[in-house]
Design a protein around this motif. Structure first.
Motif, short mmCIF file in Angstrom:
data_model
loop_
_atom_site.label_atom_id
_atom_site.label_comp_id
_atom_site.label_asym_id
_atom_site.label_seq_id
_atom_site.Cartn_x
_atom_site.Cartn_y
_atom_site.Cartn_z
N TYR A 22 0.88 -1.22 0.02
CA TYR A 22 -0.04 -0.18 -0.05
C TYR A 22 0.90 1.34 0.09
O TYR A 22 2.14 1.34 0.22
N LEU A 23 0.35 2.39 -0.29
CA LEU A 23 0.92 3.74 -0.32
C LEU A 23 0.64 4.28 1.04
O LEU A 23 -0.47 4.60 1.29
N ASP A 24 1.72 4.71 1.77
CA ASP A 24 1.39 5.31 3.08
C ASP A 24 1.06 6.88 2.76
O ASP A 24 1.28 7.22 1.75
N GLY A 25 1.15 7.45 4.06
CA GLY A 25 0.78 9.14 4.12
C GLY A 25 1.87 9.85 3.22
O GLY A 25 1.82 10.82 2.66
N THR A 26 3.13 9.23 3.16
CA THR A 26 4.22 10.24 2.26
C THR A 26 4.30 9.50 0.87
O THR A 26 5.35 10.15 0.15
N GLY A 27 3.46 8.56 0.54
CA GLY A 27 3.44 7.93 -0.94
C GLY A 27 4.36 6.99 -1.18
O GLY A 27 4.70 6.47 -2.34
N ARG A 28 5.06 6.41 -0.16
CA ARG A 28 6.01 5.39 -0.28
C ARG A 28 5.28 3.95 0.32
O ARG A 28 4.48 4.04 0.94
N ASN A 29 5.71 2.85 -0.36
CA ASN A 29 5.30 1.52 -0.08
C ASN A 29 5.92 0.79 0.99
O ASN A 29 7.11 0.33 0.64
N PRO A 30 5.84 0.88 2.36
CA PRO A 30 6.40 0.15 3.24
C PRO A 30 6.51 -1.25 3.16
O PRO A 30 7.61 -2.06 3.86
N ALA A 31 5.43 -1.92 2.54
CA ALA A 31 5.55 -3.37 2.18
C ALA A 31 6.00 -4.26 3.50
O ALA A 31 6.90 -5.03 3.30
N PRO A 32 5.28 -3.98 4.83
CA PRO A 32 5.67 -4.96 5.76
C PRO A 32 5.67 -6.37 5.32
O PRO A 32 4.42 -6.85 4.83
N SER A 33 6.45 -7.25 5.77
CA SER A 33 6.51 -8.56 5.25
C SER A 33 6.87 -9.67 6.27
O SER A 33 7.93 -9.22 7.14
N PHE A 34 6.32 -10.77 6.33
CA PHE A 34 6.74 -11.61 7.40
C PHE A 34 6.72 -13.09 6.64
O PHE A 34 6.27 -13.20 5.58
N ALA A 35 7.46 -13.73 7.35
CA ALA A 35 7.83 -15.09 6.59
C ALA A 35 7.84 -16.39 7.96
O ALA A 35 8.08 -16.16 8.99
N LEU A 36 7.36 -17.50 7.29
CA LEU A 36 7.55 -18.72 8.28
C LEU A 36 8.18 -19.66 7.44
O LEU A 36 7.65 -20.07 6.19
N ARG A 37 9.15 -20.34 7.71
CA ARG A 37 9.78 -21.71 7.09
C ARG A 37 9.04 -22.68 7.92
O ARG A 37 9.27 -23.09 9.10
N LEU A 38 8.57 -23.69 7.04
CA LEU A 38 8.17 -24.87 7.40
C LEU A 38 9.14 -26.04 7.42
O LEU A 38 10.24 -25.90 6.62
N PRO A 39 9.05 -27.23 8.24
CA PRO A 39 9.88 -28.28 7.87
C PRO A 39 9.85 -28.99 6.74
O PRO A 39 10.90 -29.86 6.43
N THR A 40 8.85 -28.88 6.05
CA THR A 40 8.67 -29.78 4.65
C THR A 40 8.53 -28.68 3.50
O THR A 40 7.78 -27.80 3.82
N ARG A 41 8.60 -29.51 2.29
CA ARG A 41 8.26 -28.51 1.31
C ARG A 41 6.81 -28.22 1.22
O ARG A 41 5.88 -29.04 1.32
#
Length: 146
Positions: A22-41
């Protein structure tokens, strides 16, 4: 939510990502991102991918396990508007790697089911945002950036 296959170290085959663009109030995309690695494919079995979206936050889950959350701030008003769901299979790109002679085709994207739930009674009407255009209409912001 994304799974990035084709990474040289193979880590993408085990990891799911949740990102909010999304574009924040300053016009930039902060793109908060989270990840989770699982033990199997991830491709070894079906998984339940879930985004819990309330008027106050987003929470990303896989197989019932929450792995990221983002509070909706005052400069995120677009998330008070109706949205649509898009499922796709993308091949090639800067993150997963460019298509080359080693890329396997055809690729498969198998979806067993999709469910959308809403809170009983809802959260109230979407907040009006003024005049605008739908993504497929001439003049949409994505078209103007070209």
């Amino acid at each position: 939510m994304e799974m990035i296959g084709g990474l040289a170290d193979g880590s993408g085959d085990f990891t799911t990502h949740g990102t909010l663009h999304y574009l924040d109030g300053t016009g930039r995309n902060p793109a908060p991102s989270f990840a989770l690695r699982l033990p199997t494919r991830l491709s070894d079995d079906f998984h339940v991918y879930e985004v819990v979206w309330t008027p106050h936050s987003f929470t990303w889950k896989i197989d019932g396990v929450a792995f990221g959350s983002k509070v909706i701030g005052p400069d995120m008003e677009e998330f008070t508007q109706p949205m649509f769901l898009l499922l796709n299979l993308a091949v090639g790109g800067a993150w997963g790697g460019w298509v080359d002679g080693s890329t396997t085709f055809p690729q498969a994207f198998v979806v067993d089911w999709v469910r959308v739930y809403d809170k009983v009674g809802g959260y109230g009407p979407a907040a009006p945002r003024g005049e605008g255009v739908m993504p497929w209409e001439p003049g949409h912001v994505s078209e103007r950036r070209l």
